[in-house]
Write a protein that holds these residues in place. Structure first.
Motif, PDB file in Angstrom:
ATOM      1  N   GLY A  11       0.786  -1.219   0.000  1.00 29.82           N
ATOM      2  CA  GLY A  11       0.000   0.000   0.000  1.00 29.82           C
ATOM      3  C   GLY A  11       0.817   1.269   0.000  1.00 29.82           C
ATOM      4  O   GLY A  11       0.292   2.356   0.207  1.00 29.82           O
ATOM      5  N   HIS A  12       2.121   1.156  -0.244  1.00 27.97           N
ATOM      6  CA  HIS A  12       2.974   2.335  -0.273  1.00 27.97           C
ATOM      7  C   HIS A  12       2.623   3.188  -1.483  1.00 27.97           C
ATOM      8  O   HIS A  12       2.893   2.829  -2.609  1.00 27.97           O
ATOM      9  CB  HIS A  12       4.440   1.907  -0.334  1.00 27.97           C
ATOM     10  N   ARG A  13       1.984   4.320  -1.268  1.00 29.44           N
ATOM     11  CA  ARG A  13       1.374   5.088  -2.346  1.00 29.44           C
ATOM     12  C   ARG A  13       2.371   5.847  -3.200  1.00 29.44           C
ATOM     13  O   ARG A  13       2.047   6.265  -4.290  1.00 29.44           O
ATOM     14  CB  ARG A  13       0.344   6.060  -1.760  1.00 29.44           C
ATOM     15  N   SER A  14       3.577   6.060  -2.718  1.00 30.08           N
ATOM     16  CA  SER A  14       4.547   6.841  -3.485  1.00 30.08           C
ATOM     17  C   SER A  14       5.054   6.089  -4.705  1.00 30.08           C
ATOM     18  O   SER A  14       5.774   6.638  -5.520  1.00 30.08           O
ATOM     19  CB  SER A  14       5.724   7.253  -2.599  1.00 30.08           C
ATOM     20  N   GLU A  15       4.675   4.808  -4.823  1.00 34.05           N
ATOM     21  CA  GLU A  15       5.103   4.040  -5.993  1.00 34.05           C
ATOM     22  C   GLU A  15       4.308   4.422  -7.235  1.00 34.05           C
ATOM     23  O   GLU A  15       4.697   4.111  -8.350  1.00 34.05           O
ATOM     24  CB  GLU A  15       4.933   2.539  -5.727  1.00 34.05           C
ATOM     25  N   ASN A  16       3.171   5.079  -7.031  1.00 32.42           N
ATOM     26  CA  ASN A  16       2.346   5.437  -8.170  1.00 32.42           C
ATOM     27  C   ASN A  16       2.883   6.665  -8.889  1.00 32.42           C
ATOM     28  O   ASN A  16       3.513   7.518  -8.289  1.00 32.42           O
ATOM     29  CB  ASN A  16       0.914   5.713  -7.717  1.00 32.42           C
ATOM     30  N   THR A  17       2.622   6.728 -10.181  1.00 35.88           N
ATOM     31  CA  THR A  17       3.067   7.860 -10.985  1.00 35.88           C
ATOM     32  C   THR A  17       1.857   8.601 -11.540  1.00 35.88           C
ATOM     33  O   THR A  17       0.949   7.989 -12.092  1.00 35.88           O
ATOM     34  CB  THR A  17       3.943   7.358 -12.154  1.00 35.88           C
ATOM     35  N   GLY A  23      -2.843  15.339 -13.443  1.00 34.70           N
ATOM     36  CA  GLY A  23      -2.938  14.552 -12.224  1.00 34.70           C
ATOM     37  C   GLY A  23      -3.533  13.177 -12.402  1.00 34.70           C
ATOM     38  O   GLY A  23      -3.785  12.487 -11.423  1.00 34.70           O
ATOM     39  N   ALA A  24      -3.738  12.759 -13.639  1.00 33.72           N
ATOM     40  CA  ALA A  24      -4.290  11.436 -13.890  1.00 33.72           C
ATOM     41  C   ALA A  24      -3.301  10.356 -13.465  1.00 33.72           C
ATOM     42  O   ALA A  24      -2.088  10.520 -13.604  1.00 33.72           O
ATOM     43  CB  ALA A  24      -4.624  11.279 -15.375  1.00 33.72           C
ATOM     44  N   LEU A  25      -3.826   9.269 -12.922  1.00 32.68           N
ATOM     45  CA  LEU A  25      -2.968   8.144 -12.557  1.00 32.68           C
ATOM     46  C   LEU A  25      -2.441   7.479 -13.825  1.00 32.68           C
ATOM     47  O   LEU A  25      -3.216   7.058 -14.680  1.00 32.68           O
ATOM     48  CB  LEU A  25      -3.761   7.135 -11.731  1.00 32.68           C
ATOM     49  N   LEU A  26      -1.127   7.413 -13.937  1.00 37.63           N
ATOM     50  CA  LEU A  26      -0.505   6.853 -15.136  1.00 37.63           C
ATOM     51  C   LEU A  26      -0.016   5.439 -14.911  1.00 37.63           C
ATOM     52  O   LEU A  26      -0.243   4.554 -15.726  1.00 37.63           O
ATOM     53  CB  LEU A  26       0.657   7.731 -15.580  1.00 37.63           C
TER      54      LEU A  26
END
Ligand SMILES: [Zn+2]
Length: 55
Positions: A11-17, A23-26
């Motif tokens: 659940g570590h959210r900083s892995e998302n780009t 601001g769309a999740l890529l």
């Protein structure tokens, strides 16, 4: 050899780009595992901004 990596945090959210423009999740990731990749042709699927420095 012999190196053991124990830094996996569920659940570590900083892995998302996210797109720097809209601001769309890529890219959704968990550690080194890519769960979802929405980048199409090196661009954001929402606003078309070119995404640098990821791949
Ligand atoms: Zn965008």
């Amino acid at each position: 050899m012999g190196y053991v990596y124990v830094g996996n945090v569920p659940g570590h959210r900083s892995e998302n780009t996210f797109c720097p423009r809209c601001g769309a999740l890529l890219v959704r990731r968990r550690s080194w595992i890519v769960l979802e990749n929405r980048i199409s042709g090196g661009k954001c699927p929402e606003c078309g901004k070119e995404i640098y420095g990821i791949w």
